[in-house]
Scaffold this active site. Structure first.
Site, PDB file in Angstrom:
ATOM      1  N   ASP A 183       0.818  -1.227   0.000  1.00 31.73           N
ATOM      2  CA  ASP A 183       0.000   0.000   0.000  1.00 31.73           C
ATOM      3  C   ASP A 183       0.846   1.269   0.000  1.00 31.73           C
ATOM      4  O   ASP A 183       0.398   2.322   0.449  1.00 31.73           O
ATOM      5  CB  ASP A 183      -0.964   0.041   1.206  1.00 31.73           C
ATOM      6  CG  ASP A 183      -1.807  -1.202   1.325  1.00 31.73           C
ATOM      7  OD1 ASP A 183      -2.405  -1.596   0.309  1.00 31.73           O
ATOM      8  OD2 ASP A 183      -1.873  -1.791   2.427  1.00 31.73           O
ATOM      9  N   GLU A 184       2.075   1.184  -0.534  1.00 27.38           N
ATOM     10  CA  GLU A 184       2.970   2.347  -0.502  1.00 27.38           C
ATOM     11  C   GLU A 184       2.693   3.359  -1.615  1.00 27.38           C
ATOM     12  O   GLU A 184       3.277   4.439  -1.626  1.00 27.38           O
ATOM     13  CB  GLU A 184       4.439   1.893  -0.616  1.00 27.38           C
ATOM     14  CG  GLU A 184       4.907   0.977   0.484  1.00 27.38           C
ATOM     15  CD  GLU A 184       4.788  -0.495   0.110  1.00 27.38           C
ATOM     16  OE1 GLU A 184       5.357  -1.332   0.819  1.00 27.38           O
ATOM     17  OE2 GLU A 184       4.113  -0.795  -0.908  1.00 27.38           O
ATOM     18  N   LEU A 243       4.071  12.501   1.123  1.00 28.80           N
ATOM     19  CA  LEU A 243       4.744  13.493   1.955  1.00 28.80           C
ATOM     20  C   LEU A 243       3.760  14.545   2.451  1.00 28.80           C
ATOM     21  O   LEU A 243       3.873  15.050   3.571  1.00 28.80           O
ATOM     22  CB  LEU A 243       5.871  14.157   1.151  1.00 28.80           C
ATOM     23  CG  LEU A 243       6.752  15.145   1.919  1.00 28.80           C
ATOM     24  CD1 LEU A 243       7.631  14.405   2.925  1.00 28.80           C
ATOM     25  CD2 LEU A 243       7.621  15.962   0.957  1.00 28.80           C
ATOM     26  N   THR A 252     -10.365  -3.882  -0.560  1.00 31.08           N
ATOM     27  CA  THR A 252     -11.236  -4.342   0.523  1.00 31.08           C
ATOM     28  C   THR A 252     -11.940  -3.213   1.259  1.00 31.08           C
ATOM     29  O   THR A 252     -12.956  -3.447   1.901  1.00 31.08           O
ATOM     30  CB  THR A 252     -10.411  -5.130   1.549  1.00 31.08           C
ATOM     31  OG1 THR A 252      -9.443  -4.250   2.148  1.00 31.08           O
ATOM     32  CG2 THR A 252      -9.690  -6.296   0.887  1.00 31.08           C
ATOM     33  N   LYS A 296       2.559   2.141  -5.060  1.00 34.10           N
ATOM     34  CA  LYS A 296       3.287   1.630  -6.224  1.00 34.10           C
ATOM     35  C   LYS A 296       2.512   1.851  -7.520  1.00 34.10           C
ATOM     36  O   LYS A 296       3.112   2.016  -8.586  1.00 34.10           O
ATOM     37  CB  LYS A 296       3.576   0.136  -6.045  1.00 34.10           C
ATOM     38  CG  LYS A 296       4.499  -0.176  -4.878  1.00 34.10           C
ATOM     39  CD  LYS A 296       4.811  -1.663  -4.774  1.00 34.10           C
ATOM     40  CE  LYS A 296       3.591  -2.496  -4.459  1.00 34.10           C
ATOM     41  NZ  LYS A 296       2.983  -2.175  -3.144  1.00 34.10           N
ATOM     42  N   ALA A 319      -4.513  -7.476  -4.482  1.00 33.14           N
ATOM     43  CA  ALA A 319      -3.692  -6.271  -4.409  1.00 33.14           C
ATOM     44  C   ALA A 319      -4.274  -5.211  -5.331  1.00 33.14           C
ATOM     45  O   ALA A 319      -4.387  -5.424  -6.533  1.00 33.14           O
ATOM     46  CB  ALA A 319      -2.257  -6.583  -4.810  1.00 33.14           C
ATOM     47  N   GLY A 320      -4.657  -4.072  -4.782  1.00 32.30           N
ATOM     48  CA  GLY A 320      -5.239  -3.012  -5.605  1.00 32.30           C
ATOM     49  C   GLY A 320      -4.293  -1.846  -5.764  1.00 32.30           C
ATOM     50  O   GLY A 320      -3.787  -1.297  -4.783  1.00 32.30           O
ATOM     51  N   HIS A 321      -4.006  -1.480  -7.017  1.00 29.16           N
ATOM     52  CA  HIS A 321      -3.186  -0.310  -7.295  1.00 29.16           C
ATOM     53  C   HIS A 321      -4.089   0.800  -7.816  1.00 29.16           C
ATOM     54  O   HIS A 321      -4.781   0.626  -8.818  1.00 29.16           O
ATOM     55  CB  HIS A 321      -2.102  -0.643  -8.326  1.00 29.16           C
ATOM     56  CG  HIS A 321      -1.032  -1.540  -7.777  1.00 29.16           C
ATOM     57  ND1 HIS A 321      -0.050  -2.093  -8.557  1.00 29.16           N
ATOM     58  CD2 HIS A 321      -0.787  -1.953  -6.521  1.00 29.16           C
ATOM     59  CE1 HIS A 321       0.757  -2.822  -7.796  1.00 29.16           C
ATOM     60  NE2 HIS A 321       0.318  -2.748  -6.567  1.00 29.16           N
ATOM     61  N   GLN A 373       1.962  -6.097  -3.119  1.00 36.43           N
ATOM     62  CA  GLN A 373       2.236  -6.138  -1.682  1.00 36.43           C
ATOM     63  C   GLN A 373       3.570  -5.442  -1.354  1.00 36.43           C
ATOM     64  O   GLN A 373       3.925  -4.495  -2.033  1.00 36.43           O
ATOM     65  CB  GLN A 373       2.212  -7.584  -1.156  1.00 36.43           C
ATOM     66  CG  GLN A 373       0.834  -8.198  -1.079  1.00 36.43           C
ATOM     67  CD  GLN A 373       0.435  -8.920  -2.349  1.00 36.43           C
ATOM     68  OE1 GLN A 373       1.249  -9.481  -3.067  1.00 36.43           O
ATOM     69  NE2 GLN A 373      -0.858  -8.924  -2.646  1.00 36.43           N
ATOM     70  N   THR A 390       3.492  13.966  -3.763  1.00 39.91           N
ATOM     71  CA  THR A 390       2.791  14.849  -2.828  1.00 39.91           C
ATOM     72  C   THR A 390       1.285  14.868  -3.098  1.00 39.91           C
ATOM     73  O   THR A 390       0.610  15.852  -2.816  1.00 39.91           O
ATOM     74  CB  THR A 390       3.352  16.279  -2.920  1.00 39.91           C
ATOM     75  OG1 THR A 390       3.218  16.745  -4.268  1.00 39.91           O
ATOM     76  CG2 THR A 390       4.812  16.321  -2.521  1.00 39.91           C
ATOM     77  N   ARG A 434      -6.469   1.000   7.253  1.00 39.44           N
ATOM     78  CA  ARG A 434      -5.085   0.575   7.470  1.00 39.44           C
ATOM     79  C   ARG A 434      -4.589   1.051   8.831  1.00 39.44           C
ATOM     80  O   ARG A 434      -4.944   2.144   9.288  1.00 39.44           O
ATOM     81  CB  ARG A 434      -4.189   1.136   6.363  1.00 39.44           C
ATOM     82  CG  ARG A 434      -4.532   0.595   4.985  1.00 39.44           C
ATOM     83  CD  ARG A 434      -3.761   1.299   3.885  1.00 39.44           C
ATOM     84  NE  ARG A 434      -4.190   0.821   2.564  1.00 39.44           N
ATOM     85  CZ  ARG A 434      -4.282   1.577   1.493  1.00 39.44           C
ATOM     86  NH1 ARG A 434      -3.955   2.865   1.545  1.00 39.44           N
ATOM     87  NH2 ARG A 434      -4.688   1.069   0.345  1.00 39.44           N
TER      88      ARG A 434
END
Length: 433
Positions: free
Chosen positions: A13-14, A331, A300, A16, A39-41, A223, A413, A304
């Site tokens: 969840d970063e 940021l 989902t 990506k 995994a959702g992007h 992930q 940002t 978090r």
């Protein structure tokens, strides 16, 4: 020829999806190497919000080609629903999206077994998405899985699936007291297989040829490092290799031809589901970060868990993945934060430790050592040049980079494509056209 891997440097969840979508402008192929539709992007493009679960993020750029590799587990229903949704939104992937004939299939019984297993675990739940990902990988490793190639041979598919269904139904009845519902399963999958036929290919060969021709390749992981099946916070992990090594195994691409690894981290830390989280914030602070950062699962909707940036985790990720450039996302979430805590080390039973504990129980009992840094108190969203960032924000980023010994090549940002800062003179900047 460039072959760059993008990995999550935390618990997933970063951001990506946005990073891959942005970098994809400078690459010819974008390839997904592992995971499933859990995994959702999330990508914002042309005023629309896309949540991509199987299809690589770069496919939103109409001149790019995309690959779903053999290391991915594919639910045909989810795959077809996703390409139908893309077509409805005006994104045609015909002729430029390829699915590995070696990728393993997810079946409804995988979801049923996933849900049943989680229910039995009670307080020891892992926190899976119950989409059948883990059981599908179990069948793959147990050498009883069916693959995309099997869908294209009707007679062989029927024969193989019938054998598996007898076994699965017996297991379900013995373990959970009920047989599996498999009515109409064979015919529905064969019908979906026909729809998928035009997408199926030997994707490793496609990538080899592209590399030989000097084309550039961007590999997208799902992930994050701390959810890797071998190196993450086991057993609170995913069922595949979420580190850079997973790009080679999941795509059939030689590691000697990978040129760089990009690690993606938030300016803070999050994780979903159960498991140790040393820098987790108290709920009052976490709730504010969750609200500002929209920290809810793309697939989902689960909230978090939020915490301060953990440099122990990031050092581990840098070494494990061979990260050559770092991307810091969200940021702007800290724009109103008066003080920022950064974990620079751990103590366990009062003694400093230098290595990441293998046992989840030990990691759950470490005490982080924090460095306090001042916030910047001004808006950073909309800034496009690093020198325009407030000094405190630049100090925060410099501190991260110095502590890890890795450049920060890109700063996000905001969720939009143009809410991005590229740092001139970095390795990452040199790839962009």
């Amino acid at each position: 020829m460039r072959a760059v891997v993008v990995v999550g440097a935390q618990w997933g969840d970063e951001g990506k999806g946005k990073v891959v979508d942005y970098l994809a402008a400078s690459f010819d192929y974008i390839a997904r190497c592992q995971g499933g539709h859990n995994a959702g992007h999330t990508v914002l493009w042309n005023g629309k919000r896309f949540i991509l679960q199987l299809v690589p993020s770069g496919v939103l750029r109409p001149d790019k080609k995309a690959v779903i590799g053999a290391g991915v587990v594919v639910d045909p229903h989810a795959f077809l629903a996703e390409i139908d949704a893309l077509a409805k939104a005006g994104v045609d992937v015909t002729g430029r999206l390829f699915v590995s004939n070696r990728a393993h299939l997810i079946f409804p019984y995988h979801r049923q077994l996933d849900q049943a297993a989680e229910a039995v675990r009670a307080e020891s739940k892992i926190g899976t998405t119950s989409r059948g990902i883990g059981p599908a990988y179990e069948d793959k490793m147990g050498r009883r899985g069916l693959r995309v190639a099997d869908l294209l041979d009707a007679e062989g598919f029927r024969r193989k699936l019938e054998v598996v269904l007898r076994e699965k139904s017996a297991i379900s009845e013995a373990a959970y007291g009920q047989p599996l519902d498999t009515a109409g399963l064979v015919e529905s999958y064969l019908a979906m297989g026909e729809r998928m036929r035009g997408f199926v290919a030997d994707t490793a060969a496609i990538l080899w040829r592209a590399a030989d021709e000097g084309q550039s390749l961007l590999f997208e992981g799902a992930q994050g490092t701390m959810l890797d099946i071998d190196h993450g916070t086991y057993p609170y992990v995913t069922s595949s290799s979420a580190t850079s090594g997973g790009a080679s195994t999941g795509l059939g691409f030689p590691p000697t031809r990978i040129t760089d690894v990009v690690g993606v981290t938030k300016a803070y830390t999050t994780r979903v589901g159960n498991g140790p989280f040393p820098t987790e914030m108290p709920e009052l602070e976490a709730g504010e970060v969750r609200k500002l950062g929209a920290e809810f699962g793309a697939v989902t909707g689960r909230p978090r868990r939020c915490g301060w940036l953990d440099l122990m985790v990031l050092r581990y990720a840098v070494r494990l993945n061979g990260i050559t450039s770092l991307v810091v996302t969200k940021l702007d979430v800290f724009d109103s934060q008066r003080e920022i805590q950064v974990a620079v080390g751990y103590r366990y039973k009062g003694t400093p430790i230098d290595e990441m504990p293998a046992e989840a129980e030990v990691l759950g009992r470490v005490t982080p050592e924090y460095r306090t840094m001042p916030g910047w108190g001004v808006q950073t969203s909309g800034i496009h040049h690093p020198e325009s960032l407030p000094q405190a924000a630049r100090d925060y980023l410099h501190f991260i980079s110095d502590q890890l010994g890795v450049e920060i090549g890109m700063i996000s940002t905001g969720p939009e494509r143009d809410a991005t800062i590229i740092r001139p003179g970095t390795r990452l900047a040199s790839w962009l056209t």
